[in-house]
Write a protein that holds these residues in place. Sequence first.
Motif, mmCIF file in Angstrom:
data_model
loop_
_atom_site.group_PDB
_atom_site.id
_atom_site.type_symbol
_atom_site.label_atom_id
_atom_site.label_comp_id
_atom_site.label_asym_id
_atom_site.label_seq_id
_atom_site.Cartn_x
_atom_site.Cartn_y
_atom_site.Cartn_z
ATOM 1 N N PHE A 42 0.845 -1.205 0.000
ATOM 2 C CA PHE A 42 0.000 0.000 0.000
ATOM 3 C C PHE A 42 0.875 1.249 0.000
ATOM 4 O O PHE A 42 0.614 2.205 -0.736
ATOM 5 C CB PHE A 42 -0.910 -0.034 1.223
ATOM 6 N N ARG A 43 1.923 1.242 0.788
ATOM 7 C CA ARG A 43 2.858 2.366 0.821
ATOM 8 C C ARG A 43 3.512 2.561 -0.546
ATOM 9 O O ARG A 43 3.628 3.693 -1.035
ATOM 10 C CB ARG A 43 3.917 2.121 1.892
ATOM 11 N N GLU A 44 3.934 1.474 -1.175
ATOM 12 C CA GLU A 44 4.543 1.570 -2.504
ATOM 13 C C GLU A 44 3.549 2.128 -3.521
ATOM 14 O O GLU A 44 3.918 2.904 -4.416
ATOM 15 C CB GLU A 44 5.034 0.195 -2.954
ATOM 16 N N ALA A 45 2.295 1.742 -3.381
ATOM 17 C CA ALA A 45 1.269 2.248 -4.282
ATOM 18 C C ALA A 45 1.106 3.749 -4.122
ATOM 19 O O ALA A 45 0.951 4.483 -5.110
ATOM 20 C CB ALA A 45 -0.058 1.536 -4.026
ATOM 21 N N TYR A 46 1.136 4.219 -2.892
ATOM 22 C CA TYR A 46 1.030 5.654 -2.655
ATOM 23 C C TYR A 46 2.223 6.399 -3.237
ATOM 24 O O TYR A 46 2.085 7.473 -3.830
ATOM 25 C CB TYR A 46 0.882 5.934 -1.156
ATOM 26 N N GLU A 47 3.394 5.825 -3.075
ATOM 27 C CA GLU A 47 4.598 6.469 -3.596
ATOM 28 C C GLU A 47 4.606 6.501 -5.124
ATOM 29 O O GLU A 47 5.207 7.393 -5.726
ATOM 30 C CB GLU A 47 5.833 5.742 -3.076
ATOM 31 N N GLY A 48 3.911 5.555 -5.747
ATOM 32 C CA GLY A 48 3.877 5.501 -7.199
ATOM 33 C C GLY A 48 2.737 6.271 -7.834
ATOM 34 O O GLY A 48 2.650 6.348 -9.064
ATOM 35 N N ALA A 49 1.854 6.852 -7.019
ATOM 36 C CA ALA A 49 0.702 7.571 -7.558
ATOM 37 C C ALA A 49 1.136 8.834 -8.299
ATOM 38 O O ALA A 49 2.108 9.492 -7.937
ATOM 39 C CB ALA A 49 -0.272 7.926 -6.440
ATOM 40 N N SER A 50 0.397 9.173 -9.338
ATOM 41 C CA SER A 50 0.683 10.367 -10.118
ATOM 42 C C SER A 50 0.065 11.613 -9.501
ATOM 43 O O SER A 50 0.545 12.725 -9.735
ATOM 44 C CB SER A 50 0.152 10.194 -11.543
ATOM 45 N N LEU A 51 -0.999 11.440 -8.745
ATOM 46 C CA LEU A 51 -1.690 12.569 -8.125
ATOM 47 C C LEU A 51 -2.296 12.109 -6.807
ATOM 48 O O LEU A 51 -2.968 11.078 -6.757
ATOM 49 C CB LEU A 51 -2.791 13.087 -9.060
ATOM 50 N N THR A 52 -2.051 12.873 -5.742
ATOM 51 C CA THR A 52 -2.563 12.547 -4.406
ATOM 52 C C THR A 52 -3.385 13.725 -3.905
ATOM 53 O O THR A 52 -2.883 14.850 -3.810
ATOM 54 C CB THR A 52 -1.405 12.257 -3.432
#
Length: 268
Positions: free
Chosen positions: A75-85
């Motif tokens: 989940f953390r890796e997914a957040y780090e890979g997001a294009s927009l938060t």
Amino acid sequence: MTKVMGEQSSAKVSLGADTAVPFLGIDIAPLDLSQAMDAIGLMAQGDTFSYVVTPNVDHFVNLYPEIPEPRSAAFREAYEGASLTLCDSRIVRALARFAGIDLTVVPGSDLTASLFQHRLGQDDRVAIIGGDKDLLDDLSRIHPDPVYIQHIPPMGVLGKPQAMSDIVDFVAKAKAHYILFAIGAPQSEIIAHQCRQSNRCSGVGLCIGASLEFITSVKKRAPIWMQKAGLEWSFRLFSEPSRLWRRYLVEGPRIFKIFLAHNKSGKP
């Protein structure tokens, strides 16, 4: 199960290195709803896959588990890979204000509603992961212009590698402008990240939670005054107590412990 109805830029959104607002270890974009929709519209036209995450209290609790596990790391890796938060929680914004940080709130449900109301047209292809067999019929009655394609994965998808691989394959073949992950957190975000890592997908993914159920009136959303007061969680709790009591009454309050620990560490 895959169902089709009708025929009809890459990586991080460039906001400038100094414009993202860090809070609890997450860099949050200072965009309002209109600006976010413009950014998403640009990502939808990209040749590579990008995706949007909308952190709320539940997300932060999952990002900072009491006992680390592979799922929380993914989940953390997914957040780090997001294009927009984008910040999805007025409670999170209130906590940020205690730390002298100003966050712009763009609720994920508002984002999805705005997408359907103001952005999607006859040339847009929308892929949906999740929902039930009636979802496309319901959506088509309310918003008939887009072309819809749907994949309904099995329950407990994170524990089923083949099911996760099937979703990535579906997104890669769909060639959709917008991919709506409606299988809840952290499943949606983790699989969106896998889609990006595959280098086979295109368009923009939105991790939308229960947003489509609000649009189709399967579930009722809290009144506007409750949303603005930061009480939408209580409306949802009383609407679905057996499903949500643990999230809101047991797990959710841990956000205050996470905030205090993070604030004490001196980190943004």
